[in-house]
Design an enzyme around this catalytic site. Structure first.
Site, PDB file in Angstrom:
ATOM      1  N   TYR A  79       0.837  -1.208   0.000  1.00  0.00           N
ATOM      2  CA  TYR A  79       0.000   0.000   0.000  1.00  0.00           C
ATOM      3  C   TYR A  79       0.871   1.257   0.000  1.00  0.00           C
ATOM      4  O   TYR A  79       0.614   2.207  -0.738  1.00  0.00           O
ATOM      5  CB  TYR A  79      -0.902  -0.037   1.231  1.00  0.00           C
ATOM      6  CG  TYR A  79      -1.950   1.045   1.301  1.00  0.00           C
ATOM      7  CD1 TYR A  79      -3.065   1.022   0.476  1.00  0.00           C
ATOM      8  CD2 TYR A  79      -1.845   2.081   2.239  1.00  0.00           C
ATOM      9  CE1 TYR A  79      -4.044   1.993   0.559  1.00  0.00           C
ATOM     10  CE2 TYR A  79      -2.816   3.054   2.323  1.00  0.00           C
ATOM     11  CZ  TYR A  79      -3.916   3.012   1.483  1.00  0.00           C
ATOM     12  OH  TYR A  79      -4.877   3.985   1.570  1.00  0.00           O
ATOM     13  N   LYS A  94       0.916   4.100  -2.883  1.00  0.00           N
ATOM     14  CA  LYS A  94       0.569   5.492  -2.646  1.00  0.00           C
ATOM     15  C   LYS A  94       1.731   6.432  -2.974  1.00  0.00           C
ATOM     16  O   LYS A  94       1.516   7.553  -3.421  1.00  0.00           O
ATOM     17  CB  LYS A  94       0.089   5.674  -1.206  1.00  0.00           C
ATOM     18  CG  LYS A  94      -1.224   4.941  -0.918  1.00  0.00           C
ATOM     19  CD  LYS A  94      -2.307   5.317  -1.923  1.00  0.00           C
ATOM     20  CE  LYS A  94      -3.617   4.610  -1.685  1.00  0.00           C
ATOM     21  NZ  LYS A  94      -4.669   5.003  -2.659  1.00  0.00           N
ATOM     22  N   THR A 136     -14.687   7.368   8.129  1.00  0.00           N
ATOM     23  CA  THR A 136     -15.575   6.764   7.140  1.00  0.00           C
ATOM     24  C   THR A 136     -15.993   5.416   7.723  1.00  0.00           C
ATOM     25  O   THR A 136     -15.447   4.973   8.744  1.00  0.00           O
ATOM     26  CB  THR A 136     -14.839   6.529   5.809  1.00  0.00           C
ATOM     27  OG1 THR A 136     -13.769   5.593   6.041  1.00  0.00           O
ATOM     28  CG2 THR A 136     -14.260   7.827   5.240  1.00  0.00           C
TER      29      THR A 136
END
Length: 281
Positions: A172, A176, A207
């Protein structure tokens, strides 16, 4: 439904993308695209009931053909003047291969394909992550490879092979960091069309996914990041939208190829403050 309007395309119909759409989509045609048509339709309906002109669509950003089909559908309503990319998977959602295929390769394809059709005066934001800023230094050669390698060869790079990727978080972070570097590279091409592109690297934004993380096995680490940050709280999707609205509007017309880290100072604290790994040795 009117034709030949300015079109804004949202990929990834999550809370951050929706918040940005509300800021920049008034008077335009919003194409709301998601891997799940059910989710796209729900979000498109909510925006429609709030006064926006919308169409729901599906997209798998790990597929070039799927992105091309989305672009074709969006162009049926007018010129594409705005792109909001919030699509991706988190390190808790998918294995290493999927994280790289969606977040690294998929984002690169999306930026490339939309860069070939974006209208003059158009703009885009892609949502990256604070994680890319905690990857550590890459060599100049590694950075250039992530920024400029032909898209279809990205997943063949030595640095993203399984033997060199420790875990899903590392995948990840690489993805990114690649997002930010691809935005810089693509900005030079988008500029030739009179268009701009930037990225935003949010920290912990509340979220449904973030709440799942806070209440899951990684929750302690999340809470430590929040409590140890200079601001001392998590963020909201609307705060990310504040930055995106600036970047996509005429007020941001001097900004392109840039990344905006907004993480309550978590990264600063990671490198130089209370969250530094040195503090936990």
């Amino acid at each position: 439904m009117s034709k030949n309007k300015d079109v804004v395309v949202l990929t990834g119909a999550g809370l951050i993308g929706v918040a940005i759409s509300r800021r920049v989509g008034a008077g335009k045609h919003l194409v709301v695209a998601d891997l799940s048509m059910e989710n796209a339709e729900r979000v498109a309906k909510d925006l429609y009931n709030a006064g926006f002109e919308t169409t729901a669509a599906t997209v798998d950003i790990s597929s070039r053909k799927s992105i091309q089909a989305l672009i074709k559908e969006a162009q049926s309503f007018g010129e594409i003047t705005g792109v909001i990319n919030g699509a991706g998977v988190s390190p808790s959602q998918a294995p290493i291969e999927a994280v790289l295929k969606v977040d690294l390769y998929g984002t690169a394809v999306l930026l490339e394909e939309f860069g070939q059709v974006i209208a003059e005066g158009g703009s885009a934001v892609t949502i990256s992550s604070q994680s890319g800023h905690r990857l550590g230094s890459l060599s100049e050669e590694e950075s250039e490879l992530l920024a400029t390698t032909p898209t279809e060869e990205l997943l063949n790079l030595e640095m993203v092979q399984a033997k060199n990727v420790k875990d899903t978080l590392h995948a990840y972070q690489l993805s990114k960091r690649c997002n930010v570097l691809r935005v810089m590279s693509e900005a030079t091409k988008w500029g030739k069309r009179g268009a701009r592109i930037n990225s935003i690297s949010p920290g912990i934004i509340i979220t449904p996914l973030a709440n799942d993380e806070l209440n899951g096995p990684r929750g302690e680490g999340y809470r430590r990041m929040i409590d140890g940050s200079p601001v001392g709280r998590a963020g909201t999707a609307d705060e990310v939208a504040n930055v995106a609205e600036l970047l996509m509007s005429d007020r941001g017309s001097f900004i392109s190829g840039s990344d905006f880290l907004m993480d309550a100072g978590v990264t600063a604290s990671y490198w130089y403050g209370d969250l530094s790994p040195k503090m936990f040795k």
